[in-house]
Design an enzyme around this catalytic site. Structure first.
Site: not given
Lengths: 328, 328, 328, 328
Positions: D15, D76, D107, D130, D132, D134, D176
């Protein structure tokens, strides 16, 4: 929890910055959360001297988390620098039953609080609110992140017109004696050169750098100049100097000025303000006094006001290298 | 459709403005739609003289509708003002097989086009691109709406800090000899006074107005000053003048400068650019020449270039009244 | 000037839109300018029925010209649609000495005003406030220009990620039964296809258009869908439909929703609000009633409320052509 | 400096997020600064497998520091998850003389790099890109700060309309399986409740919290819901649930979606991207491999890719308390 604290005052002082309202809101609501009364002190120390107070409940601060400026107004008070002024302030505070106060401001405001605390053993707590990021004991002052975004957004616009005309712009940004805004916003905006007080490389280096930029095929140049830089020329004089030495350049100047202090705070500044306000009030309730609440390594941390005032912030030298490499 | 037109050039000239890229995109794609070749002419008339041309297809203008500045660059050309310069330009155009051109720019650019058209019977079409909105034959020039939004957003930020400190700000905005930006952005930003070239009420009226504002209980004041105003003092001199006569005011100055020319165009300017580009190309294909494509009463309309150059725009007098009433 | 009007009420009704606050400010200050009392009526017609009134002076509307939403709150009132409800409203108005009111809202709000005016010979004046631009008698409703800018700014962001992944996005925008937002924001955002209620070309044409876009080498596609479009499928169903017929596409959906109704108004909407408010109040003072104040051909103009309600706005067919050409 | 590294590839994968372009620019210019060739690898690992390469010099990345998305495109790749896919990629890299690559992504992208590094002893370096936030080993991922600002700006607009109508909004944000965006943007936007995956307090607590908010006199409510929350109901089901149990509420839903991934990066993200890019390239040149370059305590720091992938980020529990206190 200290049983003695029943009423806390909150004021904003000195130059305003985005996030001050969010910090006021946080102080007010943290007081309410702990069933402590909260009193808004208007117009900084001047309003303290004049007893310009107003009780604030959690609904007094609705819908201000995203507003620039300060609903409590701010001011610089000459009177508070005198012993008599501070005496009046103390009388007004005690008359109103205020047991402690949180001051949101910069160096000067903290100095006032520190002296006042020494003189009257009055519990005070500081929250660093200034766009200049020039306060020791916190990696970020309230409003700094917002100001950086304001500056890069404006330089993005200037870049549009600069690159349409192959022009050179000197853009003066705020920061008092520190180059934090200039250095970070300069890198963020892709400036070809950045002039900051902490590093004076002289006029020759500036010309060199502009020649390098021209030679490398760049279509426009932005030089970000900190208001406190030590090059010894104003941005208007720099324009004349460069036009004289590099007549091939069409040079323009933009002094960003006070717009840098306004605007809706960034998410970072809003969250920081919320965290600092909680910690300021809860530290007072824990019996602490005379500290500044700041953020270090992403954690909220206390620094004695005295240190916060005397300490100096430093420019991250790594950033100077990054800036150099980015102008390749 | 004119069978003679097979290749159309497009250039941007003079000061740039937001929406120029959207207009270039529209010209390029309208050419493609009609199976006409389109040639980008770089750096305005100077690039025309130097044959700085590049073929443009519909994919050459991907992702520029929202970009400030001009991908074709702009410039002011002294050489094009000479007969020799224009002769060179004509030779370059004919060598490249260009049958007509669309110039996006202001008064000066149209004057060049008009002379060129007269000298060489070369089909030309103008699109008004300037933030100043000072072109006859269109109620809106490209970039004007965007500039108004930029100005009010910046003054909103200045207002935050002004009202936190009860300050007076003089804010200088662009507009050349016309007060359109100052008047509209002044009303939009809630300015307490607006100084425009079209109406010189003198310094005394300014003081009066500020006194009225102060008396009415307003906590801050913004005075928007058009760069072309006739009051006879720069914004810096105005600051000194007011501070002398109204020492109760803490006065600051902000010169907005070139940021007003940049930035992503508003939706209005993007749509206007798209419409003007279509009409410019299709008018050429219909055999028309020497017109400016503008918008009048929400409809696209042609005005002879000669009139567009000589005509004067007027300030909407109703707006002056509205401004007065708003400062009640 | 009518000697009978001494007190004017102002309310916002129905869905809110950016610029309503600027219009309230204008009504309040125009009243003050003419030494007329102004009463804020809270929560639309429901507040009128309940007598939720508050006197407003020129300082009550400080610093709201740039704020989204409405400080008077808005609501839809079922009770006002009944004769009893309107009777109560009339009683409250007369008890409060209110001689006329200005209602800022859309179709439904005007219908209520019109019936009320007929029943009680009560002077009313309407200001069109809705982002949908679906009101007859004005080329622009308050908030429409701001909503267009909000939508193109959001689609610009979606385009960033769409073009990074070669994706197709269906973006649903507001507009009720009118395609004004979709058509203009679609052109402004460079949409590859625009689906509006006024033109249903069917699903086959959509696929064709997407295939054409793909074939032309575009790296991403944005389809703007008006909430009122007649294609017979929701944006989520459209996603499924296209993925089934064009499996090469990775399709996403974004429903913009209520963010379109908020935000700081554009300069255009602020100026328009100021002009409409002045005209609404001054028209009442001139003895006029039962009109909507709108803008036609850049001039403020009155339209009988009855016509404003019954009339239909039309899509500019030229824009459909422009949109087609832009997707070349 | 490693004498073996002469050519470095750079790709974006997974992403996209704001700041990726600034990171690409930094990698390219740091290579140029050290006289290393730099190759752009298009469309992530898929482009690596297909040899979709392009040489990049310092001028290839002009004017992208402020652009959202990624000029290298992202994707992807299912094929890269297979041994054959990675073999093809290795062959393409070696054929092109690429000695190492920097992958900007999350990730999944790091997992691919790590496996590839193990299989082929190929030097790789990761940059966390990203929204996120995360990823273990960095307090901030590229794009996270920008996404927070996007979210609070949108909720500010929603708040305008929510408070005009006394409405409750459920606003779904990205993130996410992590609640970083929801928690920080929720505090920043002054949300009345925040639902995150890390803390599931159940539906009853939600109702309680809304009742408390209503009772406290708040005129509107915003509930920020993380897309990964564990409450077991979608935002649309939450709307139905609340309307059933609290019929006094007019509830609306807004799913912010992909706009959160786009837009011009904040100053913080631009500076972070510049720093990470420099460190990534220089670490490769120092002979390091298989690390992620992140920021910890405001300092750039390396974390082995393996740890970055396996480690878990944690929510700052202090923020949950702050959020609770702020809703007083």
């Amino acid at each position: 929890m200290s049983l003695n604290i029943k009423k806390i005052g909150v004021l904003t002082s000195g130059g305003d910055s985005p996030g001050m309202n969010a910090a006021i809101r946080s102080v007010v609501r943290t007081c309410a959360f702990h069933n402590i009364e909260c009193i808004g002190i208007y117009r900084g120390y001047q309003g303290m001297i004049e007893g310009d107070f107003k009780e604030m409940g959690p609904r007094s601060v609705n819908n201000i988390v995203n507003k620039g400026g300060t609903i409590l107004k701010s001011a610089r008070s000459v009177e508070f620098r005198t012993a008599e002024g501070r005496k009046k302030a103390y009388e007004k505070l005690t008359q109103a039953g205020i047991d402690a106060f949180v001051v949101i401001g910069g160096d000067g405001s903290f100095t006032g609080a520190e002296i006042f605390n020494k003189e009257y053993k009055f519990p005070v707590m500081g929250i660093p609110g200034t766009i200049d990021n020039d306060i020791y004991g916190t990696t970020h002052t309230l409003g700094y992140d917002t100001a950086l975004n304001t500056v890069v957004e404006v330089i993005d616009k200037i870049r549009d017109t600069a690159s349409s005309h192959n022009r050179l712009f000197f853009v003066e940004v705020m920061g008092r004696d520190a180059g934090h805004i200039a250095l970070n916003a300069g890198i963020g905006a892709g400036a070809e050169e950045i002039l900051i007080p902490e590093e004076d490389l002289g006029l020759e280096r500036l010309l060199e750098s502009l020649r390098k930029s021209k030679a490398s095929g760049k279509s426009s140049s932005i030089v970000v100049v900190s208001e406190g830089d030590k090059i010894g020329k104003s941005v208007f004089e720099l324009k004349d100097y460069v036009e004289e030495h590099m007549p091939e350049y069409d040079v323009r100047v933009s002094v960003l000025g006070h717009m840098q202090r306004g605007g809706s705070p960034s998410c970072f500044d809003r969250v920081l303000a919320s965290r600092l306000g909680v910690k300021a009030v809860e530290s007072i309730l824990e019996g602490k006094s005379n500290y500044m609440v700041g953020i270090i390594n992403d954690k909220i941390a206390l620094t004695p006001l005295e240190q916060a005032i005397k300490g100096e912030t430093e420019i991250d030298l790594e950033l100077l290298r990054v800036s150099d490499i980015m102008t390749t």
